[in-house]
Write a protein that holds these residues in place. Structure first.
Motif, mmCIF file in Angstrom:
data_model
loop_
_atom_site.group_PDB
_atom_site.id
_atom_site.type_symbol
_atom_site.label_atom_id
_atom_site.label_comp_id
_atom_site.label_asym_id
_atom_site.label_seq_id
_atom_site.Cartn_x
_atom_site.Cartn_y
_atom_site.Cartn_z
ATOM 1 N N GLN A 33 0.833 -1.206 0.000
ATOM 2 C CA GLN A 33 0.000 0.000 0.000
ATOM 3 C C GLN A 33 0.869 1.259 0.000
ATOM 4 O O GLN A 33 0.577 2.233 -0.713
ATOM 5 N N ALA A 34 1.941 1.246 0.775
ATOM 6 C CA ALA A 34 2.821 2.413 0.854
ATOM 7 C C ALA A 34 3.476 2.699 -0.492
ATOM 8 O O ALA A 34 3.635 3.868 -0.882
ATOM 9 N N ARG A 35 3.856 1.647 -1.228
ATOM 10 C CA ARG A 35 4.476 1.847 -2.542
ATOM 11 C C ARG A 35 3.483 2.453 -3.527
ATOM 12 O O ARG A 35 3.845 3.327 -4.327
ATOM 13 N N ALA A 36 2.227 1.981 -3.466
ATOM 14 C CA ALA A 36 1.208 2.537 -4.359
ATOM 15 C C ALA A 36 0.980 4.015 -4.054
ATOM 16 O O ALA A 36 0.878 4.849 -4.967
ATOM 17 N N CYS A 37 0.921 4.366 -2.759
ATOM 18 C CA CYS A 37 0.711 5.763 -2.373
ATOM 19 C C CYS A 37 1.909 6.636 -2.739
ATOM 20 O O CYS A 37 1.756 7.793 -3.140
ATOM 21 N N SER A 38 3.111 6.093 -2.601
ATOM 22 C CA SER A 38 4.316 6.850 -2.937
ATOM 23 C C SER A 38 4.335 7.215 -4.418
ATOM 24 O O SER A 38 4.681 8.346 -4.794
ATOM 25 N N GLU A 39 3.928 6.267 -5.269
ATOM 26 C CA GLU A 39 3.914 6.522 -6.704
ATOM 27 C C GLU A 39 2.854 7.559 -7.065
ATOM 28 O O GLU A 39 3.115 8.482 -7.852
ATOM 29 N N ALA A 40 1.641 7.428 -6.481
ATOM 30 C CA ALA A 40 0.578 8.390 -6.775
ATOM 31 C C ALA A 40 0.958 9.790 -6.286
ATOM 32 O O ALA A 40 0.716 10.795 -6.963
ATOM 33 N N ARG A 41 1.574 9.872 -5.096
ATOM 34 C CA ARG A 41 1.999 11.161 -4.542
ATOM 35 C C ARG A 41 3.060 11.801 -5.432
ATOM 36 O O ARG A 41 3.043 13.027 -5.664
ATOM 37 N N SER A 42 3.994 11.005 -5.938
ATOM 38 C CA SER A 42 5.067 11.535 -6.792
ATOM 39 C C SER A 42 4.502 12.117 -8.087
ATOM 40 O O SER A 42 4.938 13.178 -8.545
ATOM 41 N N GLN A 43 3.527 11.403 -8.679
ATOM 42 C CA GLN A 43 2.926 11.902 -9.916
ATOM 43 C C GLN A 43 2.210 13.230 -9.670
ATOM 44 O O GLN A 43 2.310 14.171 -10.480
ATOM 45 N N CYS A 44 1.493 13.309 -8.551
ATOM 46 C CA CYS A 44 0.773 14.545 -8.214
ATOM 47 C C CYS A 44 1.752 15.696 -7.950
ATOM 48 O O CYS A 44 1.574 16.811 -8.446
ATOM 49 N N ALA A 45 2.800 15.408 -7.159
ATOM 50 C CA ALA A 45 3.766 16.449 -6.815
ATOM 51 C C ALA A 45 4.491 16.981 -8.046
ATOM 52 O O ALA A 45 4.779 18.183 -8.147
ATOM 53 N N ARG A 46 4.768 16.087 -8.993
ATOM 54 C CA ARG A 46 5.455 16.522 -10.221
ATOM 55 C C ARG A 46 4.623 17.535 -10.978
ATOM 56 O O ARG A 46 5.114 18.585 -11.407
ATOM 57 N N ASP A 47 3.309 17.244 -11.146
ATOM 58 C CA ASP A 47 2.443 18.171 -11.876
ATOM 59 C C ASP A 47 2.183 19.442 -11.065
ATOM 60 O O ASP A 47 1.980 20.518 -11.636
ATOM 61 N N ALA A 48 2.181 19.315 -9.731
ATOM 62 C CA ALA A 48 1.966 20.498 -8.896
ATOM 63 C C ALA A 48 3.112 21.492 -9.057
ATOM 64 O O ALA A 48 2.907 22.714 -9.054
ATOM 65 N N ARG A 49 4.338 20.949 -9.212
ATOM 66 C CA ARG A 49 5.513 21.825 -9.354
ATOM 67 C C ARG A 49 5.474 22.616 -10.652
ATOM 68 O O ARG A 49 5.907 23.769 -10.700
ATOM 69 N N ILE A 50 4.973 21.977 -11.712
ATOM 70 C CA ILE A 50 5.005 22.648 -13.022
ATOM 71 C C ILE A 50 3.722 23.424 -13.295
ATOM 72 O O ILE A 50 3.589 24.046 -14.351
ATOM 73 N N SER A 51 2.788 23.407 -12.358
ATOM 74 C CA SER A 51 1.523 24.118 -12.579
ATOM 75 C C SER A 51 1.682 25.634 -12.449
ATOM 76 O O SER A 51 0.874 26.398 -12.980
ATOM 77 N N GLY A 52 2.708 26.059 -11.699
ATOM 78 C CA GLY A 52 2.912 27.488 -11.481
ATOM 79 C C GLY A 52 2.035 28.065 -10.389
ATOM 80 O O GLY A 52 2.103 29.248 -10.098
ATOM 81 N N ARG A 53 1.201 27.216 -9.760
ATOM 82 C CA ARG A 53 0.312 27.713 -8.713
ATOM 83 C C ARG A 53 0.655 27.135 -7.347
ATOM 84 O O ARG A 53 -0.010 27.411 -6.369
ATOM 85 N N ARG A 54 1.667 26.261 -7.291
ATOM 86 C CA ARG A 54 2.019 25.568 -6.055
ATOM 87 C C ARG A 54 0.803 24.833 -5.506
ATOM 88 O O ARG A 54 0.401 25.003 -4.364
ATOM 89 N N ASP A 55 0.200 23.986 -6.376
ATOM 90 C CA ASP A 55 -0.972 23.211 -5.975
ATOM 91 C C ASP A 55 -0.635 22.279 -4.824
ATOM 92 O O ASP A 55 0.530 21.948 -4.566
ATOM 93 N N THR A 56 -1.679 21.829 -4.127
ATOM 94 C CA THR A 56 -1.528 20.935 -2.987
ATOM 95 C C THR A 56 -1.973 19.521 -3.344
ATOM 96 O O THR A 56 -2.977 19.348 -4.046
ATOM 97 N N CYS A 57 -1.239 18.519 -2.873
ATOM 98 C CA CYS A 57 -1.605 17.120 -3.094
ATOM 99 C C CYS A 57 -2.180 16.534 -1.797
ATOM 100 O O CYS A 57 -1.562 16.637 -0.750
ATOM 101 N N MET A 58 -3.361 15.924 -1.920
ATOM 102 C CA MET A 58 -4.031 15.368 -0.738
ATOM 103 C C MET A 58 -4.495 13.946 -1.042
ATOM 104 O O MET A 58 -5.113 13.710 -2.090
ATOM 105 N N LYS A 59 -4.201 13.042 -0.122
ATOM 106 C CA LYS A 59 -4.596 11.647 -0.308
ATOM 107 C C LYS A 59 -6.101 11.505 -0.264
ATOM 108 O O LYS A 59 -6.766 12.083 0.587
ATOM 109 N N ARG A 60 -6.643 10.704 -1.189
ATOM 110 C CA ARG A 60 -8.083 10.459 -1.217
ATOM 111 C C ARG A 60 -8.406 9.226 -0.380
ATOM 112 O O ARG A 60 -7.792 8.176 -0.536
ATOM 113 N N PHE A 61 -9.381 9.337 0.519
ATOM 114 C CA PHE A 61 -9.765 8.229 1.392
ATOM 115 C C PHE A 61 -11.101 7.664 0.954
ATOM 116 O O PHE A 61 -11.904 8.345 0.351
#
Length: 224
Positions: free
Chosen positions: A196-224
């Motif tokens: 489960q931790a590996r799956a979350c790490s990969e999803a978080r990394s994908q989100c963080a990558r797009d957040a960095r290039i968005s220019g808005r400093r978007d926030t990544c939040m885990k979905r429950f």
């Protein structure tokens, strides 16, 4: 009246014959490199119908997980050749044994068209009961009459599981609070190894990558 009784008897005989000749079929979701990603089992009195059902379940699961490129590019294949149509019923039994004192806790018996299939069913029943115990490693499943195939009974390997995890990318600035995109990743491995931790790490990394290039400093939040 006599003709009606004869016809009824023939109908009952036909239905009994079809039931006795029931067939099973297994389909596999196979990646391009030949690795089996998942297995799907179906059962019907007609072998071709059983295979159609198994393949249908495989395609349904492939569509459900189409966000995964490996799954999307995989193929659904019938796993086994057509079995012998002659009806056969083999029986196999496994004991659930406490390895501390050698005591038999329970016995599980199953039937199948082949000895291997019957033993697989009985072993699975025993395996499920074993993992309902507080400490499953204190127990083992042993085949009755000759033991399990291979070098010896031994503990069954840890089951392989697939886990999913999703993160939402939430916009900042003018459109603050709005979910811009959802990222879902999957991971597969032995239970208890941080799948489960590996799956979350990969999803978080994908989100963080797009957040960095968005220019808005978007926030990544885990979905429950």
């Amino acid at each position: 009246m006599k003709k009606f009784l004869v016809a009824a008897a023939l109908f009952v005989t036909s239905m009994a014959t079809q039931s006795a000749m029931a067939q099973d079929c297994t389909a596999e979701l196979v990646a391009r490199n030949g690795r089996v990603l998942d297995t799907f089992f179906a059962y019907d009195y007609n072998y071709n119908q059983a295979c159609r059902e198994a393949l249908s379940r495989c395609h349904f699961e492939q569509n459900r997980r189409s966000y995964d490129r490996v799954v999307r590019n995989a193929s659904c294949q019938v796993a086994y050749t057509r079995p012998d149509p002659r009806p056969r019923k083999e029986t196999c039994s496994f004991n659930l044994v406490n390895t501390n004192n050698g005591r038999i806790v329970d016995t599980f018996t199953a039937q199948g068209n082949t000895q291997m299939r019957a033993c697989e069913k009985a072993d699975n029943k025993c395996f499920d009961a074993r993992y309902e115990k507080n400490n499953p490693w204190k127990f083992t499943c042993e085949k009755i009459r000759g033991g399990r195939p291979g070098p010896g009974p031994g503990p069954r390997p840890t089951p392989i599981v697939t886990k999913f995890c999703s993160f939402d990318r939430i916009a900042n600035g003018r459109f603050g609070g709005r979910v811009v995109q959802t990222y879902t990743s999957s991971a597969r491995g032995p239970r208890g190894t941080g799948v489960q931790a590996r799956a979350c790490s990969e999803a978080r990394s994908q989100c963080a990558r797009d957040a960095r290039i968005s220019g808005r400093r978007d926030t990544c939040m885990k979905r429950f």
